[in-house]
Design an enzyme around this catalytic site. Sequence first.
Site, PDB file in Angstrom:
ATOM      1  N   VAL A 259       0.931  -1.251   0.104  1.00 46.54           N
ATOM      2  CA  VAL A 259       0.056   0.085   0.009  1.00 46.54           C
ATOM      3  C   VAL A 259       0.852   1.146   0.127  1.00 46.54           C
ATOM      4  CG1 VAL A 259      -1.677   1.233   1.340  1.00 46.54           C
ATOM      5  CG2 VAL A 259      -1.838  -1.369   1.274  1.00 46.54           C
ATOM      6  N   ASP A 436       5.299   1.406   2.523  1.00 42.48           N
ATOM      7  CA  ASP A 436       4.089   0.703   2.672  1.00 42.48           C
ATOM      8  C   ASP A 436       3.121   0.896   4.022  1.00 42.48           C
ATOM      9  OD1 ASP A 436       2.459  -1.380   2.915  1.00 42.48           O
ATOM     10  OD2 ASP A 436       3.589  -3.092   2.603  1.00 42.48           O
ATOM     11  N   HIS A 437       2.123   1.551   3.758  1.00 39.99           N
ATOM     12  CA  HIS A 437       1.368   2.091   4.881  1.00 39.99           C
ATOM     13  C   HIS A 437       0.900   0.977   5.693  1.00 39.99           C
ATOM     14  CE1 HIS A 437      -0.435   5.540   6.980  1.00 39.99           C
ATOM     15  NE2 HIS A 437      -0.544   6.148   6.035  1.00 39.99           N
ATOM     16  N   ARG A 438       1.028  -0.334   5.307  1.00 45.47           N
ATOM     17  CA  ARG A 438       0.440  -1.298   6.276  1.00 45.47           C
ATOM     18  C   ARG A 438       1.407  -1.461   7.348  1.00 45.47           C
ATOM     19  NH1 ARG A 438       0.436  -6.363   2.652  1.00 45.47           N
ATOM     20  NH2 ARG A 438       2.474  -5.563   1.915  1.00 45.47           N
TER      21      ARG A 438
END
Length: 467
Positions: A259, A436-438
């Site tokens: 993400v 990665d926003h996760r």
Amino acid sequence: MPKEVVLPELAESVVEGEILRWLVNEGDFLKKDQPFVEVMTDKVTVELPSPYEGVLLQKLVKEGQVVPVHAPIALIAEPGEVAAAVGDQKPAPAPSLQAQEERSIVEPGQVAEDDGASLSLFKPDNKPEQVKNPFVKAAPLAVSGPSTATVQAHGRVIAVPAARKLARELGLDIAQIPGSGPNGRVRVEDVKAYAEQTSRATPPAAAPSAPERAAPLLGLAPVQYKTPKGYEGLETRVPLRGLRRAIAQQMMASHLYTVRTLSVDEVDMTELVALRNRLKPEAEAQGVRLSYLPFIFKAVAVALKKFPALNSSLDEARQEVVLKHYVNIGMAVAAENGLIVPVVRDVERKSLLQIAREVGDLAEKARSGKLAPEEVSGSTFSITNIGSIGALFSFPIINVPDAAILGVHSIQKRPVVGENDEIVVRQMMYLSLSFDHRLVDGAEAARFTKEVIRLLEKPERLFLEAL
């Protein structure tokens, strides 16, 4: 009897390779360890050495063909065997990925022969053990039994690797999938049938889970390009092969399995430019070209120790975040055939000159196609120096499974408002952090970038920080 040569495991997580070029012809004599074929994987291009001495009896795959790891690619015979082998043997073509993987599976308690030495192919963690000679294929064992799901002694369902991978991608519990293979082994067809059955049983109004939402993306039909009317014959089609194909696959994986979010900031490089100019002659006296990258690598390594989320990976299969206590930085290198990412290992333990020497050596190897498999794997964070060719700004693509990549850009003189509201000329550079926003929150990403900026703007701090 002619010996079968198989495609070895060239690097961690590599499951297939493309035969780029045969270096010898059928009938040519090979010495042991003589390079005989050039293979391209999603990690690196290598020339494979012959595991035997003898005559190349037959090439089992053509140039441009993609074959799975452990698939047979050639037959090598001793000189006295050639005449008999040519008349008696007609080798079968390379098997499909699933068929080859099924042949390589060994049930619990069974062993396979390799060069006359008996050895178990499974460790307690159920990963195949690295055999002494990776080119030698273990003989397939005949198995039989009822077509019901079977669990191994240590509690893991028996399944071919391709089926296990597909189930993981589709978000399915492989323990729930009935196996139709020998001894109840789960095959690819079983996973597909179970996925279809499950999708039909799911009510349309039910909110799909994250894995179920992702599954249709993997099943999308490929986009077919059509020539515009009136332009027939005015186009050239080039097969998507080699490094360009590997890059395309890596970029698609990054798009589907991260993400991506972008954070942008700028750094005043004026003092670092001056420091580098002072140290440059001393580095050259030791045969090292000192660029800005070693300073950036060192600053990133310090910052990663303070913000470990950016030095992590997500193990989706186990639903675990893997925090790494080492810093291996991948650097994007623009080679003639495409982008390659060699890795500088243990950056936190190396001096600026050591980093500079490795950066130069790896970049040269990347451009000449001489990187070894271990030199392009194991990164924990990546840096792309798009500024080296003049770019002012970019949105870097994450090198999965890394959590982030930092883009560094052109250093340019720009007017800046000073501490006393005066206009001064400073050496400024943009930093673009793609993460990665996760795994990484926006605030943490911003703080990480600010720490990198703090170190680059006062580079003497790099010599004070403990790692």
